[in-house]
Design an enzyme around this catalytic site. Sequence first.
Site, PDB file in Angstrom:
ATOM      1  N   SER A 118     -41.267  22.403  -2.603  1.00  0.00           N
ATOM      2  CA  SER A 118     -40.994  23.011  -1.307  1.00  0.00           C
ATOM      3  C   SER A 118     -40.905  21.923  -0.235  1.00  0.00           C
ATOM      4  O   SER A 118     -40.449  20.819  -0.505  1.00  0.00           O
ATOM      5  CB  SER A 118     -42.077  24.055  -0.985  1.00  0.00           C
ATOM      6  OG  SER A 118     -41.688  24.853   0.104  1.00  0.00           O
ATOM      7  N   TYR A 159     -32.856  25.517   6.340  1.00  0.00           N
ATOM      8  CA  TYR A 159     -33.569  24.889   5.226  1.00  0.00           C
ATOM      9  C   TYR A 159     -35.066  25.191   5.255  1.00  0.00           C
ATOM     10  O   TYR A 159     -35.628  25.649   4.245  1.00  0.00           O
ATOM     11  CB  TYR A 159     -33.318  23.383   5.228  1.00  0.00           C
ATOM     12  CG  TYR A 159     -34.059  22.638   4.147  1.00  0.00           C
ATOM     13  CD1 TYR A 159     -33.669  22.738   2.814  1.00  0.00           C
ATOM     14  CD2 TYR A 159     -35.163  21.834   4.448  1.00  0.00           C
ATOM     15  CE1 TYR A 159     -34.351  22.061   1.812  1.00  0.00           C
ATOM     16  CE2 TYR A 159     -35.847  21.152   3.461  1.00  0.00           C
ATOM     17  CZ  TYR A 159     -35.440  21.266   2.145  1.00  0.00           C
ATOM     18  OH  TYR A 159     -36.125  20.596   1.157  1.00  0.00           O
ATOM     19  N   LYS A 183     -37.585  27.291   2.516  1.00  0.00           N
ATOM     20  CA  LYS A 183     -38.801  26.721   1.949  1.00  0.00           C
ATOM     21  C   LYS A 183     -40.026  27.577   2.280  1.00  0.00           C
ATOM     22  O   LYS A 183     -40.980  27.649   1.499  1.00  0.00           O
ATOM     23  CB  LYS A 183     -38.979  25.282   2.439  1.00  0.00           C
ATOM     24  CG  LYS A 183     -37.898  24.338   1.915  1.00  0.00           C
ATOM     25  CD  LYS A 183     -37.895  24.309   0.395  1.00  0.00           C
ATOM     26  CE  LYS A 183     -36.804  23.472  -0.194  1.00  0.00           C
ATOM     27  NZ  LYS A 183     -36.873  23.374  -1.669  1.00  0.00           N
TER      28      LYS A 183
END
Length: 338
Positions: free
Chosen positions: A166, A202, A206
């Site tokens: 992650s 993004y 995550k």
Amino acid sequence: MPRFVGFVRDQYTALPMPPVPADIAQQTFVVTGANTGLGFQCAKHLLRMGAGRVILGVRSVEKGEAALAAMRQETGRHAAGEIWELDLQSLDSVESFGRRLGTLDRLDALIANAGVVMTDRQVVEGIELSLLVNVVSTMLLALRTVPKLQESARSFNTAPHLVIVSSNSALESDMKGAVPPAGSDVFDKLSEKKGFGTFTQYPKTKLLQIYAVRQLALLLPVAASGVVINAVSPGLCYTDLDRNASPPAKVVLAIMRKMLARTAEEGSRTLLHAALAGPDSHGAYCSECRVKNEDVPTWITNASGKATQERVWKDLLKRLDSLGHGVDIAALAGGQVV
């Protein structure tokens, strides 16, 4: 500001290599996105450590073969390593890869490292592409791998690992409230053009990963399943993760990396730690080669965060089912060790 100071401190933290398991010559590891960056370095470390079988999951077989050739040259293990094709933009490819994993004699760790950063919004399977790759496909692969990990735990009296790579960007304060409110589908809402951006999408993907890992670990306790499930942040590293980013975004990242980035080799040590960590890492957030649950903000762990976690999980399973890739969670729980 305090969190930024902590981030800078973390980036300069020395990262140790984990101890080599005594039985590593009998163990099998799978690393996705292993032809470059963190995945390449992680797989190379595993070969150098003497892992019996290292499988590189790659989108391009040609690039994978070139990467494996380099690893063999650098480690001296000229017959080691395998290339398996895996395209996270295709759920059918994920299913094929999962079925192939099911044929292994044993599996000691899946290190789900492959991911993508997108500048331009693209929609595939009705989902924004980075959501598809980083969350839907990655978690489908994880879920399809659990039975083999459970089987390996039973057969070899070991503790296989499921590691999702992650990012600490998911824990930033501006991510609080990033998950759409109840009443809307998480994946539909986050696939919309409004709100999409390189430096916002993004970390959202995550964050969804972290919620999903926490929920899966809750449903499959390590004491029952024998499988250690965790999420790891490698920190800011020199990799080509931003290969799809716009020129301005690449400039910003280049400046940040020049000041703070780790090498991909250093970052890969965090992946190895998560893949070899003890049961205390189950359901945990790992970084700097240790369990760092203290970094997870309370808005993720409190009652409201747990409700969001359950909703993300529900929407994930619903989306997989609607795409013809349903998951029987009860069956996974039924495959537990005790």
